[in-house]
Design an enzyme around this catalytic site. Structure first.
Site, PDB file in Angstrom:
ATOM      1  N   ASP A 309       8.906   1.845 -49.058  1.00 31.88           N
ATOM      2  CA  ASP A 309       7.738   2.728 -49.022  1.00 31.88           C
ATOM      3  C   ASP A 309       6.975   2.431 -47.749  1.00 31.88           C
ATOM      4  O   ASP A 309       6.535   1.310 -47.527  1.00 31.88           O
ATOM      5  CB  ASP A 309       6.866   2.469 -50.258  1.00 31.88           C
ATOM      6  N   GLU A 327       4.546   7.928 -48.022  1.00 30.82           N
ATOM      7  CA  GLU A 327       4.054   7.124 -49.145  1.00 30.82           C
ATOM      8  C   GLU A 327       3.381   7.989 -50.199  1.00 30.82           C
ATOM      9  O   GLU A 327       3.639   7.843 -51.407  1.00 30.82           O
ATOM     10  CB  GLU A 327       3.070   6.062 -48.658  1.00 30.82           C
ATOM     11  N   GLU A 328       2.505   8.904 -49.767  1.00 27.30           N
ATOM     12  CA  GLU A 328       1.794   9.741 -50.723  1.00 27.30           C
ATOM     13  C   GLU A 328       2.749  10.615 -51.532  1.00 27.30           C
ATOM     14  O   GLU A 328       2.567  10.781 -52.748  1.00 27.30           O
ATOM     15  CB  GLU A 328       0.778  10.611 -49.987  1.00 27.30           C
TER      16      GLU A 328
END
Length: 672
Positions: A309, A327-328
C-alpha cells in the site's frame, strides 16, 4: 491484391502476438509460486500475548461470528486504549432549560438514533445532537438527493440506514473491553473479528467516536465527518460520491450476511542500529527473481503475495476526504482497512503496518478524478488456518519530495531503503511470499520510478523475497527495469556495489531517467580503473612457471619438528630491469681493497625473509583483491572466508611498512 491483404493481416497478427508476449518480463508467476499456486505461502500465527491483543474468542471456526473476548478490566477510557463512545466517562454538554447540562454521550447517541430519519437534513441534524461544531454535510446531501435516484434514496433511509443504526448500537455488546492503541516505537499486534470491524465502521459512519484536535495530530481519525463535507473541490465531487457508493455497498453486505473471519493489524518497528548495513552487503542482486508487468493491478493480480500500500504517514491518507489514488482506492474497495485509522498512530521512519485478512467488497475503474464504483465484488480468497483471508497488505509511506533531485541524497535513499525493508522483512525463513508492488511514491510525492524499482529490489533481496512489479501501463519502464536486472545478475553486481553507484549518481547533475544507463556505465568504468595489486605489481604466478625449491639458510628451532622451508622460484624471464648482481655467484672474497669495493657494489642482496612468511598463510594477492573491492572475482568468493580469517588481527600495511624500514637499514649498512 487479395494476396497483399492476406499478407498484411498475417503481419498484423504477428505484431499483436509479439505485443501480447511482451506484457511481462522476467520470471513467470507460475515459477514465482513454484508451481503450487498463490495460496501456498507461509502465514504468521495468531497467538495471544502481551504483544498481540485478540478481541474475540479463539479458535475461529468460520461457522459463526467469533464471540467477543471479555477480560476483568474494561479499558474503555485511558491513554493506552481507544476512548470508546459507550464509556461512562464520555461526557457531552447539552443546553437544556436555559443552562448547560453535562450528560453521558452514549445515552444521547442512543436517544438521537432512535428517532426516525427520512432525509439527509434530518440525518445531519441527528448527528449534531451528540457532536459539536460539525461542518455542513454538502457532499452527503448531494449524494443522497442528486446523485442517487429517488428509489435508491428511499431504500437507503427505509432499509439500509436502520440496519447501520442497529449495528452501531451493538458497540457495548461487541466491545466489552477497549481497543488498544498501536502507538509509535512499539511492536504490537491487534486482531478482531470482521463483525467487530463492521460495528466500528457503523459508529464511524454515524460519527459517534469522541475526537479532539490534539489527538488528530497523531491519529488520523475514523469518523466520516470530513467525507460528508468534502464538496470544496469540484473535480472530486463525483469521486466522493463513488466512495460513498462503495461504503453503502459494504454495509449492505455485512448487514445481510455477517462475516465470520478475523483480521490482524501488526505495527512493526526496526531500530536504526538493527537495520541492514547497505554499504557492506555483498548479496548478489541477481538471486532475486523478478516478474515485471505493464498490465494488471496489485489487488487484482497480486493474489497471495505481500501487497504494498503506497501509504501516507497517516494511515489511509485522504480516504475520508478528497483523496482518490492508490492508497485511498485500496481502503475504499476494502473498507475494513479504514478502522486502522482509529488506533494506528502516525508512522515513523522505521515503521510499517501489516494487515492480514481484509476482505474486498467493491470493484472500481479509473483513478483520481476518474474513479468510479463499478459494483459488488465477491472475494474468493481462501482463509488461512486462523480464520483470516489470505490477503496481506504492507502499509509503508514514501517521502514527499518538494524537489525531485532531493531523493538521490544518500540520507534520503537510506530512509526509503529502511522503510521498504521494515515492510518486507519477516520472521519466516522458508516459503516466503513475494512482494507485489509498483511505482511506490512516484505520483504526487515526486519519486523516481527508476530509483524506487532499485530500492524495492534491494529490500526484497535482503528480505529473501521475490519481486512482482506492476508498472501500471508503463511498458518502457517494464523493459528497462528487466534489462537492468538482467545486467545486474549477469555481472554479479552486489548491493554494496549498487549502493555506491547510487551515491555516485547523487553527485552528478544528471536527469533521473539516466539512472539505469549511469549504473551500467559506472560498472564498466570500475573495471578499467587500476587496483592496489597493479601498483604493488603483485600477481599470481602460473603453475607452469613455478617450481618449489628449498629456502637457504633456514635453521631448525629447538623443541620443534624440523620442517623444510619452501619458497617460490620463478624461471620465467623477468619483465623488470635487472642488475649485474643477478648473474654473480659469490664464492671466495677477494683480498684487494679495490676489488673488494667492486664486489661490494655488485654484492647480492642477503636473503631476506619473504613478506609472505610474515603474513598469515594466504595469498597476498587475494588480500589486495579484497581491498580493491573486487567482488566479481570468481576466486574471491571461494576464498573470502579464508582471507577474512587470515587478516584478523593483522594490519597488512603495517607489515609492509616494517619490511620497508628493514630494507632501508640494510641498504644503509651495505652501501660503501
Amino acid at each position: 491484391m487479395e494476396e497483399s491483404n492476406i499478407q498484411q493481416n498475417i503481419e498484423l497478427h504477428n505484431i499483436d502476438s509479439q505485443t501480447e508476449t511482451t506484457k511481462w518480463q522476467g520470471t513467470s508467476i507460475e515459477d514465482i509460486c513454484k508451481g503450487k499456486g498463490p495460496w501456498s505461502f507461509a502465514v504468521g500465527a495468531v497467538l495471544p500475548s502481551k504483544y498481540h491483543c485478540i478481541l474475540c474468542e479463539l479458535p475461529v471456526t468460520l461457522q459463526s461470528p467469533p464471540k467477543p473476548h471479555k477480560s476483568k478490566n474494561a479499558f474503555l477510557w485511558d491513554d493506552d486504549h481507544v476512548r470508546m463512545p459507550h464509556s461512562d466517562k464520555n461526557l457531552f454538554c447539552v443546553y437544556e432549560n436555559g443552562s448547560d447540562v453535562i450528560k453521558e454521550r452514549w445515552k444521547l447517541i442512543c436517544k438521537a438514533l432512535s428517532m426516525p430519519i427520512t432525509t439527509s437534513e434530518e440525518l445531519e441534524h441527528t448527528l449534531n445532537k451528540y457532536n459539536s461544531a460539525l461542518p455542513k454535510f454538502e457532499a452527503l446531501h448531494y449524494f443522497l438527493n442528486e446523485d442517487m435516484t429517488t428509489e435508491q434514496s428511499v431504500h437507503f433511509f427505509n432499509n439500509l440506514l436502520p440496519k447501520i443504526i442497529t449495528l452501531t448500537l451493538r458497540l457495548p455488546e461487541l466491545f466489552p473491553n477497549g481497543i488498544p492503541l498501536l502507538k509509535r516505537d512499539l511492536n504490537r499486534s491487534l486482531s478482531m473479528s470482521q463483525e467487530q470491524i463492521s460495528c466500528i465502521l457503523a459508529n464511524a459512519f454515524l460519527c459517534t467516536f469522541p475526537w479532539k484536535k490534539n489527538i488528530s495530530k497523531t491519529y488520523p481519525g475514523v469518523n466520516f465527518v470530513s467525507l460528508f463535507a468534502a464538496c470544496g473541490i469540484p473535480n472530486r465531487k463525483q469521486s466522493v460520491c463513488e466512495k460513498l457508493k462503495s461504503i453503502c455497498n459494504y454495509f449492505r453486505r455485512v448487514t445481510q450476511n455477517v462475516p465470520f473471519g478475523l483480521v490482524t493489524f501488526q505495527r512493526k518497528i526496526i531500530r536504526r542500529n538493527n537495520m541492514p548495513k547497505w554499504d557492506t552487503l555483498d548479496n548478489n542482486l541477481g538471486n532475486t527473481r523478478v516478474h515485471i508487468t505493464s498490465k494488471g493491478t496489485i489487488e487484482d493480480d497480486g493474489l497471495g503475495f505481500l501487497q504494498v500500500d503506497f501509504a501516507n504517514k497517516n494511515i489511509g491518507g485522504g480516504v475520508l476526504r478528497y483523496g482518490c489514488v492508490q492508497e485511498e482506492i485500496r481502503f475504499v474497495i476494502c473498507p475494513e482497512l479504514i478502522v486502522s485509522r482509529l488506533f494506528v498512530e502516525q508512522l515513523g521512519n522505521g515503521e510499517a503496518v501489516i494487515v492480514t485478512g481484509a476482505e474486498r467488497y467493491n470493484n472500481y475503474t479509473g483513478y483520481g478524478d476518474s474513479f468510479e464504483w463499478t459494483g459488488n465484488h465477491e472475494d474468493n480468497t481462501p482463509f488461512d488456518p486462523y480464520g483470516r483471508r489470505r490477503t496481506t497488505i504492507c502499509v509503508i509511506d514514501a517521502t514527499h519530495f518538494n524537489k525531485s533531485r532531493d531523493q538521490f541524497h544518500p540520507s534520503s535513499m537510506l530512509r526509503e531503503l529502511n522503510k521498504a525493508y521494515v515492510g518486507f522483512s519477516t520472521r519466516e525463513t522458508v516459503n516466503v511470499a513475494p512482494v507485489a508492488t509498483g511505482n511506490w511514491g512516484c505520483g504526487a510525492f515526486m519519486g523516481s520510478k527508476q530509483l524506487k524499482t532499485l530500492i524495492q529490489l534491494m529490500a526484497c533481496n535482503v528480505s529473501n523475497r521475490d519481486l512482482v512489479y506492476f508498472s501500471f501501463g508503463d511498458e518502457e519502464l517494464m523493459h528497462n527495469f528487466y534489462n537492468l536486472h538482467s545486467f545486474l545478475g549477469q555481472n554479479q553486481i552486489t548491493i554494496v556495489q549498487l549502493w555506491r553507484y547510487l551515491c555516485q549518481f547523487a553527485t552528478r547533475n544528471l536527469d533521473e531517467n539516466k539512472l539505469y544507463s549511469f549504473i551500467q556505465q559506472s560498472y564498466f568504468d570500475s573495471k578499467k580503473q587500476p587496483t592496489l595489486s597493479h601498483y604493488f605489481s603483485i600477481s599470481k604466478p602460473s603453475a607452469s612457471k613455478k617450481k618449489i625449491a628449498p629456502s637457504p639458510q633456514k635453521s631448525p628451532k629447538k623443541g620443534r619438528v624440523e620442517e623444510e622451508a619452501m619458497e617460490v622460484v620463478d624461471d620465467s624471464p623477468s619483465q623488470s630491469s635487472s642488475t649485474s648482481s643477478d648473474d654473480i655467484i659469490p664464492s671466495s672474497r677477494p683480498e684487494s681493497p679495490a676489488i673488494m669495493r667492486m664486489f661490494n657494489r655488485a654484492k647480492p642482496e642477503k636473503p631476506k625473509t619473504n613478506i609472505e612468511e610474515k603474513l598469515p598463510k594466504t595469498d597476498i594477492g587475494e588480500i589486495f583483491d579484497m581491498l580493491d573491492g573486487n567482488m566479481n572475482n570468481s576466486e574471491y568468493c571461494s576464498s573470502q572466508r579464508k582471507v577474512d580469517s587470515a587478516i584478523t588481527g593483522t594490519d597488512v600495511f603495517s607489515v609492509i611498512d616494517q619490511f620497508a624500514v628493514q630494507d632501508r637499514k640494510v641498504m644503509d649498512v651495505e652501501q660503501p
